[in-house]
Design a protein around this motif. Structure first.
Motif, PDB file in Angstrom:
ATOM      1  N   ALA A  80       0.827  -1.206   0.000  1.00 21.02           N
ATOM      2  CA  ALA A  80       0.000   0.000   0.000  1.00 21.02           C
ATOM      3  C   ALA A  80       0.860   1.253   0.000  1.00 21.02           C
ATOM      4  CB  ALA A  80      -0.919  -0.009   1.226  1.00 21.02           C
ATOM      5  N   GLY A  81       1.927   1.240   0.780  1.00 21.69           N
ATOM      6  CA  GLY A  81       2.828   2.388   0.786  1.00 21.69           C
ATOM      7  C   GLY A  81       3.486   2.616  -0.562  1.00 21.69           C
ATOM      8  N   LEU A  82       3.918   1.547  -1.208  1.00 19.55           N
ATOM      9  CA  LEU A  82       4.518   1.672  -2.532  1.00 19.55           C
ATOM     10  C   LEU A  82       3.515   2.210  -3.552  1.00 19.55           C
ATOM     11  CD1 LEU A  82       6.661  -1.596  -2.779  1.00 19.55           C
ATOM     12  CD2 LEU A  82       7.499   0.756  -2.600  1.00 19.55           C
ATOM     13  N   CYS A  83       2.275   1.731  -3.489  1.00 18.82           N
ATOM     14  CA  CYS A  83       1.239   2.201  -4.416  1.00 18.82           C
ATOM     15  C   CYS A  83       0.963   3.693  -4.215  1.00 18.82           C
ATOM     16  CB  CYS A  83      -0.039   1.400  -4.232  1.00 18.82           C
ATOM     17  SG  CYS A  83       0.058  -0.318  -4.788  1.00 18.82           S
ATOM     18  N   LEU A  84       0.897   4.122  -2.943  1.00 20.02           N
ATOM     19  CA  LEU A  84       0.673   5.537  -2.663  1.00 20.02           C
ATOM     20  C   LEU A  84       1.831   6.390  -3.174  1.00 20.02           C
ATOM     21  CD1 LEU A  84      -0.847   5.497   0.945  1.00 20.02           C
ATOM     22  CD2 LEU A  84      -1.933   6.367  -1.134  1.00 20.02           C
ATOM     23  N   ALA A  85       3.056   5.916  -2.927  1.00 16.94           N
ATOM     24  CA  ALA A  85       4.218   6.666  -3.383  1.00 16.94           C
ATOM     25  C   ALA A  85       4.256   6.759  -4.904  1.00 16.94           C
ATOM     26  CB  ALA A  85       5.498   6.012  -2.851  1.00 16.94           C
ATOM     27  N   ALA A  86       3.967   5.647  -5.585  1.00 12.96           N
ATOM     28  CA  ALA A  86       3.959   5.652  -7.048  1.00 12.96           C
ATOM     29  C   ALA A  86       2.866   6.570  -7.592  1.00 12.96           C
ATOM     30  CB  ALA A  86       3.770   4.223  -7.565  1.00 12.96           C
ATOM     31  N   ALA A  87       1.677   6.516  -6.964  1.00  8.18           N
ATOM     32  CA  ALA A  87       0.582   7.378  -7.414  1.00  8.18           C
ATOM     33  C   ALA A  87       0.941   8.846  -7.241  1.00  8.18           C
ATOM     34  CB  ALA A  87      -0.691   7.048  -6.626  1.00  8.18           C
ATOM     35  N   PHE A  88       1.559   9.183  -6.125  1.00  4.89           N
ATOM     36  CA  PHE A  88       1.944  10.585  -5.886  1.00  4.89           C
ATOM     37  C   PHE A  88       3.038  11.026  -6.843  1.00  4.89           C
ATOM     38  CE2 PHE A  88       4.081  14.086  -3.740  1.00  4.89           C
ATOM     39  CZ  PHE A  88       3.001  14.861  -3.351  1.00  4.89           C
ATOM     40  N   ALA A  89       3.981  10.116  -7.128  1.00  6.53           N
ATOM     41  CA  ALA A  89       5.095  10.475  -8.001  1.00  6.53           C
ATOM     42  C   ALA A  89       4.648  10.676  -9.443  1.00  6.53           C
ATOM     43  CB  ALA A  89       6.172   9.396  -7.926  1.00  6.53           C
ATOM     44  N   PHE A  90       3.730   9.839  -9.914  1.00  3.09           N
ATOM     45  CA  PHE A  90       3.348   9.884 -11.323  1.00  3.09           C
ATOM     46  C   PHE A  90       2.049  10.639 -11.574  1.00  3.09           C
ATOM     47  CE2 PHE A  90       5.999   6.053 -11.012  1.00  3.09           C
ATOM     48  CZ  PHE A  90       6.931   6.328 -11.995  1.00  3.09           C
ATOM     49  N   GLY A  91       1.177  10.750 -10.554  1.00  2.00           N
ATOM     50  CA  GLY A  91      -0.109  11.408 -10.771  1.00  2.00           C
ATOM     51  C   GLY A  91      -0.393  12.574  -9.862  1.00  2.00           C
ATOM     52  N   GLY A  92       0.488  12.854  -8.911  1.00  2.00           N
ATOM     53  CA  GLY A  92       0.275  13.986  -8.024  1.00  2.00           C
ATOM     54  C   GLY A  92      -0.643  13.655  -6.862  1.00  2.00           C
ATOM     55  N   ALA A  93      -1.045  14.711  -6.166  1.00  5.21           N
ATOM     56  CA  ALA A  93      -1.843  14.555  -4.953  1.00  5.21           C
ATOM     57  C   ALA A  93      -3.212  13.942  -5.242  1.00  5.21           C
ATOM     58  CB  ALA A  93      -2.008  15.910  -4.265  1.00  5.21           C
ATOM     59  N   VAL A  94      -3.812  14.296  -6.362  1.00  2.00           N
ATOM     60  CA  VAL A  94      -5.150  13.767  -6.681  1.00  2.00           C
ATOM     61  C   VAL A  94      -5.099  12.259  -6.860  1.00  2.00           C
ATOM     62  CG1 VAL A  94      -7.006  13.794  -8.375  1.00  2.00           C
ATOM     63  CG2 VAL A  94      -5.921  15.935  -7.688  1.00  2.00           C
ATOM     64  N   ALA A  95      -4.103  11.773  -7.582  1.00  2.00           N
ATOM     65  CA  ALA A  95      -3.968  10.326  -7.765  1.00  2.00           C
ATOM     66  C   ALA A  95      -3.710   9.626  -6.436  1.00  2.00           C
ATOM     67  CB  ALA A  95      -2.840  10.025  -8.750  1.00  2.00           C
ATOM     68  N   ALA A  96      -2.876  10.220  -5.584  1.00  2.00           N
ATOM     69  CA  ALA A  96      -2.603   9.625  -4.279  1.00  2.00           C
ATOM     70  C   ALA A  96      -3.861   9.577  -3.425  1.00  2.00           C
ATOM     71  CB  ALA A  96      -1.508  10.410  -3.564  1.00  2.00           C
ATOM     72  N   GLY A  97      -4.676  10.622  -3.486  1.00  2.00           N
ATOM     73  CA  GLY A  97      -5.929  10.616  -2.736  1.00  2.00           C
ATOM     74  C   GLY A  97      -6.883   9.535  -3.212  1.00  2.00           C
ATOM     75  N   GLY A  98      -6.971   9.359  -4.522  1.00  2.00           N
ATOM     76  CA  GLY A  98      -7.823   8.301  -5.050  1.00  2.00           C
ATOM     77  C   GLY A  98      -7.339   6.921  -4.648  1.00  2.00           C
ATOM     78  N   VAL A  99      -6.024   6.718  -4.675  1.00  2.00           N
ATOM     79  CA  VAL A  99      -5.470   5.424  -4.264  1.00  2.00           C
ATOM     80  C   VAL A  99      -5.720   5.184  -2.787  1.00  2.00           C
ATOM     81  CG1 VAL A  99      -3.301   4.184  -3.906  1.00  2.00           C
ATOM     82  CG2 VAL A  99      -3.769   5.280  -6.093  1.00  2.00           C
ATOM     83  N   LEU A 100      -5.565   6.215  -1.956  1.00  2.00           N
ATOM     84  CA  LEU A 100      -5.784   6.063  -0.526  1.00  2.00           C
ATOM     85  C   LEU A 100      -7.219   5.643  -0.217  1.00  2.00           C
ATOM     86  CD1 LEU A 100      -4.462   6.373   2.262  1.00  2.00           C
ATOM     87  CD2 LEU A 100      -5.232   8.756   2.269  1.00  2.00           C
ATOM     88  N   LEU A 101      -8.174   6.204  -0.940  1.00  2.00           N
ATOM     89  CA  LEU A 101      -9.574   5.885  -0.684  1.00  2.00           C
ATOM     90  C   LEU A 101     -10.019   4.586  -1.339  1.00  2.00           C
ATOM     91  CD1 LEU A 101     -11.223   9.408  -1.152  1.00  2.00           C
ATOM     92  CD2 LEU A 101     -10.724   8.247   0.999  1.00  2.00           C
ATOM     93  N   ALA A 102      -9.427   4.241  -2.474  1.00  2.00           N
ATOM     94  CA  ALA A 102      -9.983   3.143  -3.267  1.00  2.00           C
ATOM     95  C   ALA A 102      -8.959   2.106  -3.685  1.00  2.00           C
ATOM     96  CB  ALA A 102     -10.677   3.709  -4.514  1.00  2.00           C
ATOM     97  N   LEU A 103      -7.843   1.960  -2.966  1.00  2.00           N
ATOM     98  CA  LEU A 103      -6.843   0.970  -3.357  1.00  2.00           C
ATOM     99  C   LEU A 103      -7.412  -0.451  -3.416  1.00  2.00           C
ATOM    100  CD1 LEU A 103      -3.962   0.258  -4.131  1.00  2.00           C
ATOM    101  CD2 LEU A 103      -3.388   0.165  -1.694  1.00  2.00           C
ATOM    102  N   PRO A 104      -8.207  -0.908  -2.425  1.00  2.00           N
ATOM    103  CA  PRO A 104      -8.772  -2.264  -2.533  1.00  2.00           C
ATOM    104  C   PRO A 104      -9.621  -2.444  -3.791  1.00  2.00           C
ATOM    105  CG  PRO A 104      -8.987  -1.463  -0.294  1.00  2.00           C
ATOM    106  CD  PRO A 104      -8.537  -0.298  -1.120  1.00  2.00           C
ATOM    107  N   GLN A 105     -10.412  -1.419  -4.158  1.00  2.00           N
ATOM    108  CA  GLN A 105     -11.197  -1.517  -5.395  1.00  2.00           C
ATOM    109  C   GLN A 105     -10.295  -1.659  -6.612  1.00  2.00           C
ATOM    110  OE1 GLN A 105     -12.539   0.836  -3.106  1.00  2.00           O
ATOM    111  NE2 GLN A 105     -14.723   1.017  -3.477  1.00  2.00           N
TER     112      GLN A 105
END
Length: 350
Positions: free
Chosen positions: A186-211
């Motif tokens: 989960a931490g790696l996914c959040l970091a990757a989302a923030f690095a490649f998609g910014g804060a919005v992508a990280a927020g979406g991953v944080l809320l919906a990673l299981p989906q």
């Protein structure tokens, strides 16, 4: 009395964790621009246990027009965070006073969610570019609320499921084994989302990673997700999603695998049965909970005009069958792979 207090602490910690994850995700998404972040956080927590958000607005100008909308979606990142914290705290001293802790948590958590659902009321400011098929334009303030009854019912069912699952030693052992690998992924996914998609992508991953994980795995196993009224999402068996599904299932299998006596093939067959059953159940439930819908209607002069309706669905039965098959293959291969790694590591130590 001490065990009752511990059950209350477990429920409170679960609620605080859910609120923290929801607030962080919404803040990263920039939701504060459209409404009070506290009310929106309460709504997200209520959605996480099965509640639904209802919104309504009356445009300025005295026209007899009412715009109503509803949103049904479960932010499973919030749900899973609360369930993990609740289960972890209930599993402490599992042999001592477990029933009291579970009973208190089963009462306290739905009660807390009822308060949160009552607090999930506010005004949502829609941007000026939002129009209703050209009939309405300009800024629009919509009041939103969450129904208390479905929220409390969903919280009660979810709490009982977590409490009941904690009674099975195999579930507790699997959760303990998978918690750190899952947290790392989960931490790696959040970091990757923030690095490649910014804060919005990280927020979406944080809320919906299981989906996202569940959707990718079932797609890779050949189960389509359908977006209406548009079309079915394409499925590419043998493509990159199949490889991702295999990697996720193999990693999960190795993480939860426990060492048992017996020949390697017998252990592999046993793990195939256990892991296949668990994978099928998890994917079926995850697919069911990942379905979402949104509706917007305009009511004027006694008539109701559907303006927008969207559905994201997949067949849970197909996900169950695909999970049983894919989990069995991953369990068998994962057990043999873990044995091979163990033998190889011992050989290098000599």
């Amino acid at each position: 009395m001490r065990e009752a207090f511990r059950g209350l602490i477990a429920a409170t910690a679960a609620l605080l964790t859910m609120a923290g994850v929801a607030a962080a995700g919404l803040a990263l998404l920039g939701a504060g621009r459209f409404g009070d972040l506290g009310s929106l956080t309460a709504a997200a927590v209520a959605l996480a246990v099965g509640g639904s958000v209802e919104a309504g607005a009356v445009p300025a100008g005295g026209l007899p027009v009412v715009v109503r909308g509803s949103l049904d979606v479960v932010p499973l990142g919030v749900s899973l965070a609360g369930a993990v914290v609740l289960g972890a705290l209930l599993l402490r001293r599992r042999e001592d006073g477990w029933l009291v802790r579970g009973a208190v948590a089963a009462v306290a958590l739905p009660a807390g969610l009822a308060v949160i659902a009552l607090a999930a009321r506010g005004t949502l400011s829609l941007p000026e570019r939002v129009t209703t098929r050209g009939a309405l334009s300009g800024g629009l303030d919509a009041g939103f609320s969450v129904a208390v009854g479905p929220t409390v019912a969903g919280a009660a069912v979810g709490t009982l499921v977590v409490v009941g699952a904690c009674r099975f030693p195999s579930v507790a052992t699997g959760l303990r084994a998978a918690r750190w690998p899952a947290a790392g992924v989960a931490g790696l996914c959040l970091a990757a989302a923030f690095a490649f998609g910014g804060a919005v992508a990280a927020g979406g991953v944080l809320l919906a990673l299981p989906q996202l994980v569940c959707g990718a795995v079932v797609l890779g196993l050949g189960v389509p997700w359908t977006v209406t009224p548009e079309s079915a999402l394409p499925v590419f068996p043998g493509g990159p999603l199949l490889g991702l599904s295999a990697l996720v299932l193999l990693g999960a299998c190795v993480a939860v695998r426990s060492r048992r006596a017996g020949p390697p093939l017998r252990r592999a067959a046993g793990l195939a049965v256990r892991f296949g059953t668990a994978t099928g159940a998890v994917l079926a439930v995850g697919t069911l909970l990942s379905q979402a819908s949104a509706d917007v209607t305009v009511r004027a002069f006694g008539l109701s005009l559907p303006v927008f309706a969207a559905r994201l669905t997949a067949n849970p039965l197909l996900a169950l069958v695909a999970g049983l098959a894919g989990g069995a293959v991953a369990g068998f291969a994962g057990s043999l792979l873990a044995d091979a790694i163990s033998v190889s590591s011992r050989a290098w130590k000599r």
